[in-house]
Motif scaffolding. Structure first.
Motif, PDB file in Angstrom:
ATOM      1  N   HIS A  18      23.752  42.623  47.877  1.00  0.00           N
ATOM      2  CA  HIS A  18      25.124  42.118  47.992  1.00  0.00           C
ATOM      3  C   HIS A  18      25.111  40.616  47.749  1.00  0.00           C
ATOM      4  O   HIS A  18      24.258  39.911  48.279  1.00  0.00           O
ATOM      5  N   LEU A  19      26.042  40.155  46.961  1.00  0.00           N
ATOM      6  CA  LEU A  19      26.197  38.737  46.655  1.00  0.00           C
ATOM      7  C   LEU A  19      27.514  38.279  47.249  1.00  0.00           C
ATOM      8  O   LEU A  19      28.559  38.896  46.988  1.00  0.00           O
ATOM      9  N   VAL A  20      27.486  37.228  48.073  1.00  0.00           N
ATOM     10  CA  VAL A  20      28.691  36.753  48.752  1.00  0.00           C
ATOM     11  C   VAL A  20      28.746  35.228  48.719  1.00  0.00           C
ATOM     12  O   VAL A  20      27.763  34.560  48.409  1.00  0.00           O
ATOM     13  N   PHE A  31      30.673  31.890  40.477  1.00  0.00           N
ATOM     14  CA  PHE A  31      29.226  32.102  40.372  1.00  0.00           C
ATOM     15  C   PHE A  31      28.950  33.406  39.632  1.00  0.00           C
ATOM     16  O   PHE A  31      28.107  33.453  38.728  1.00  0.00           O
ATOM     17  N   ALA A  32      29.639  34.465  40.021  1.00  0.00           N
ATOM     18  CA  ALA A  32      29.422  35.769  39.399  1.00  0.00           C
ATOM     19  C   ALA A  32      29.727  35.716  37.906  1.00  0.00           C
ATOM     20  O   ALA A  32      28.952  36.232  37.090  1.00  0.00           O
ATOM     21  N   GLY A  36      27.112  36.254  34.683  1.00  0.00           N
ATOM     22  CA  GLY A  36      27.309  37.447  33.861  1.00  0.00           C
ATOM     23  C   GLY A  36      27.453  38.735  34.642  1.00  0.00           C
ATOM     24  O   GLY A  36      27.215  39.820  34.118  1.00  0.00           O
ATOM     25  N   ILE A  37      27.884  38.622  35.896  1.00  0.00           N
ATOM     26  CA  ILE A  37      28.110  39.821  36.709  1.00  0.00           C
ATOM     27  C   ILE A  37      29.512  40.337  36.407  1.00  0.00           C
ATOM     28  O   ILE A  37      30.484  39.597  36.517  1.00  0.00           O
ATOM     29  N   PRO A  38      29.642  41.591  36.020  1.00  0.00           N
ATOM     30  CA  PRO A  38      30.968  42.113  35.677  1.00  0.00           C
ATOM     31  C   PRO A  38      31.911  42.160  36.876  1.00  0.00           C
ATOM     32  O   PRO A  38      31.477  42.422  38.008  1.00  0.00           O
ATOM     33  N   TYR A  47      29.906  41.168  45.728  1.00  0.00           N
ATOM     34  CA  TYR A  47      29.524  41.839  44.485  1.00  0.00           C
ATOM     35  C   TYR A  47      28.295  42.678  44.770  1.00  0.00           C
ATOM     36  O   TYR A  47      27.372  42.227  45.446  1.00  0.00           O
ATOM     37  N   ASP A  48      28.274  43.887  44.254  1.00  0.00           N
ATOM     38  CA  ASP A  48      27.082  44.716  44.270  1.00  0.00           C
ATOM     39  C   ASP A  48      26.287  44.354  43.021  1.00  0.00           C
ATOM     40  O   ASP A  48      26.830  44.375  41.912  1.00  0.00           O
TER      41      ASP A  48
END
Length: 88
Positions: A18-20, A31-32, A36-38, A47-48
């Motif tokens: 998990h990204l928070v 950041f996401a 390049g995190i969709p 974000y998962d």
């Protein structure tokens, strides 16, 4: 600050982290996007991200913390959004 917990959550034949952000959703989304995190990876307050991205995200500036600390920091920042119970 952007935080990431260890990959420990199995789903869809992968293991996920998990990204928070403990500051704002704006910081998290920026950041996401830069990493390049969709957008489809966003789920309520995090974000998962798959385990194969873990090291890359740390290199990009995410701070590794335990899952427990990640949740505690989200709650302290007022950014935790739990699932609503389904009507049954």
């Amino acid at each position: 600050m952007i935080l990431i917990d260890p990959p420990a959550w199995p789903a869809w034949n992968r293991v996920w982290s998990h990204l928070v952000s403990d500051e704002s959703y704006e910081e998290l989304h920026a950041f996401a996007k830069a990493a390049g995190i969709p957008a489809r990876g966003f789920d309520r307050d995090h974000y998962d991200v798959p385990s194969d991205r873990y090291d890359d995200l740390i290199a990009a500036g995410a701070v590794p913390v335990s899952s427990r600390e990640l949740v505690e920091r989200l709650i302290a920042a007022g950014l935790r959004h739990r699932k609503r119970p389904s009507a049954g």
